[in-house]
Motif scaffolding. Structure first.
Motif, mmCIF file in Angstrom:
data_model
loop_
_atom_site.group_PDB
_atom_site.id
_atom_site.type_symbol
_atom_site.label_atom_id
_atom_site.label_comp_id
_atom_site.label_asym_id
_atom_site.label_seq_id
_atom_site.Cartn_x
_atom_site.Cartn_y
_atom_site.Cartn_z
ATOM 1 N N MET A 175 0.567 -1.287 -0.090
ATOM 2 C CA MET A 175 -0.344 -0.194 0.271
ATOM 3 C C MET A 175 0.603 1.258 0.024
ATOM 4 S SD MET A 175 -2.930 0.921 2.636
ATOM 5 C CE MET A 175 -4.723 1.074 1.693
ATOM 6 N N GLU A 176 0.553 2.142 -0.906
ATOM 7 C CA GLU A 176 0.888 2.868 -1.046
ATOM 8 C C GLU A 176 0.995 4.546 0.218
ATOM 9 O OE1 GLU A 176 1.982 7.202 -4.223
ATOM 10 O OE2 GLU A 176 0.448 5.502 -4.411
ATOM 11 N N ASN A 177 2.198 4.807 0.949
ATOM 12 C CA ASN A 177 1.650 5.843 1.441
ATOM 13 C C ASN A 177 1.756 7.628 1.322
ATOM 14 O OD1 ASN A 177 2.662 6.787 4.135
ATOM 15 N ND2 ASN A 177 3.873 7.015 4.617
ATOM 16 N N ILE A 178 0.316 7.974 1.632
ATOM 17 C CA ILE A 178 0.098 9.146 0.887
ATOM 18 C C ILE A 178 0.230 9.995 1.898
ATOM 19 C CG2 ILE A 178 -1.934 10.326 -0.076
ATOM 20 C CD1 ILE A 178 -3.339 7.792 -0.716
ATOM 21 N N VAL A 179 1.356 11.309 1.199
ATOM 22 C CA VAL A 179 1.686 12.159 2.611
ATOM 23 C C VAL A 179 0.536 13.361 2.610
ATOM 24 C CG1 VAL A 179 2.989 13.906 2.813
ATOM 25 C CG2 VAL A 179 3.990 11.824 2.049
ATOM 26 N N LEU A 180 -0.057 13.905 3.717
ATOM 27 C CA LEU A 180 -1.559 15.069 3.398
ATOM 28 C C LEU A 180 -0.965 16.361 3.987
ATOM 29 C CD1 LEU A 180 -4.032 12.333 5.163
ATOM 30 C CD2 LEU A 180 -3.226 13.241 2.577
ATOM 31 N N CYS A 181 -1.010 17.649 3.570
ATOM 32 C CA CYS A 181 -1.157 18.078 4.026
ATOM 33 C C CYS A 181 -0.867 18.342 5.557
ATOM 34 C CB CYS A 181 -1.909 19.588 3.586
ATOM 35 S SG CYS A 181 -1.882 20.963 4.192
ATOM 36 N N GLN A 182 -0.549 19.041 6.534
ATOM 37 C CA GLN A 182 -0.394 18.989 7.566
ATOM 38 C C GLN A 182 -0.965 20.212 8.242
ATOM 39 O OE1 GLN A 182 0.678 16.521 9.910
ATOM 40 N NE2 GLN A 182 0.295 15.212 7.776
ATOM 41 N N SER A 183 -1.938 20.742 7.659
ATOM 42 C CA SER A 183 -2.958 21.854 7.930
ATOM 43 C C SER A 183 -4.712 21.819 7.717
ATOM 44 C CB SER A 183 -2.412 23.217 7.715
ATOM 45 O OG SER A 183 -3.504 24.085 7.751
ATOM 46 N N CYS A 184 -4.408 21.084 6.540
ATOM 47 C CA CYS A 184 -6.433 20.592 5.205
ATOM 48 C C CYS A 184 -6.351 19.079 5.634
ATOM 49 C CB CYS A 184 -6.269 21.599 4.715
ATOM 50 S SG CYS A 184 -5.322 21.235 3.280
ATOM 51 N N LEU A 189 -3.172 16.199 12.350
ATOM 52 C CA LEU A 189 -2.752 17.280 11.891
ATOM 53 C C LEU A 189 -1.634 18.285 12.756
ATOM 54 C CD1 LEU A 189 -4.646 17.619 8.667
ATOM 55 C CD2 LEU A 189 -2.748 15.790 9.758
ATOM 56 N N SER A 190 -0.277 18.528 12.494
ATOM 57 C CA SER A 190 0.458 19.045 12.990
ATOM 58 C C SER A 190 0.408 20.293 12.744
ATOM 59 C CB SER A 190 1.947 19.109 11.915
ATOM 60 O OG SER A 190 2.525 17.953 11.009
ATOM 61 N N ARG A 191 -0.483 21.014 12.481
ATOM 62 C CA ARG A 191 -0.846 22.296 12.725
ATOM 63 C C ARG A 191 -1.928 22.646 13.857
ATOM 64 N NH1 ARG A 191 -3.806 27.117 8.545
ATOM 65 N NH2 ARG A 191 -3.324 28.842 10.198
#
Length: 86
Positions: free
Chosen positions: A1-10, A80-82
């Motif tokens: 399964m591919e690791n999808i990177v997400l915006c850490q704000s939205c 998420l980080s934000r």
């Protein structure tokens, strides 16, 4: 399964370079999308987590995405980080 990177704000998938935000020096940022982050800063620095939940929900509804998908997206926002320490 591919690791999808997400915006850490939205939570928007950062699937390609074009959607990534930029630093002051013009380099792409690997953590945030262009809608949340530009020129080395957040585009809406005073936004709250509740504001982001409303925006994400509204945008996803415009795309006619299933309610389950929208609820799942809203649920991950606090992790998420934000938003983690707020």
């Amino acid at each position: 399964m591919e690791n999808i990177v997400l915006c850490q704000s939205c939570g928007l998938p950062l699937a390609n370079e074009e959607v990534k935000g930029k630093e002051k020096n013009g380099l792409k940022n690997d953590l945030y999308c262009k809608y949340c982050y530009d020129d080395g800063t957040f585009t809406k620095p005073n936004m709250t987590l509740e504001d982001m939940k409303d925006i994400v929900s509204t945008q996803m509804k415009k795309l006619k995405l299933p309610i389950y998908t929208i609820q799942k997206a809203i649920t991950i926002l606090p992790s998420l980080s934000r938003w983690k320490n707020k």
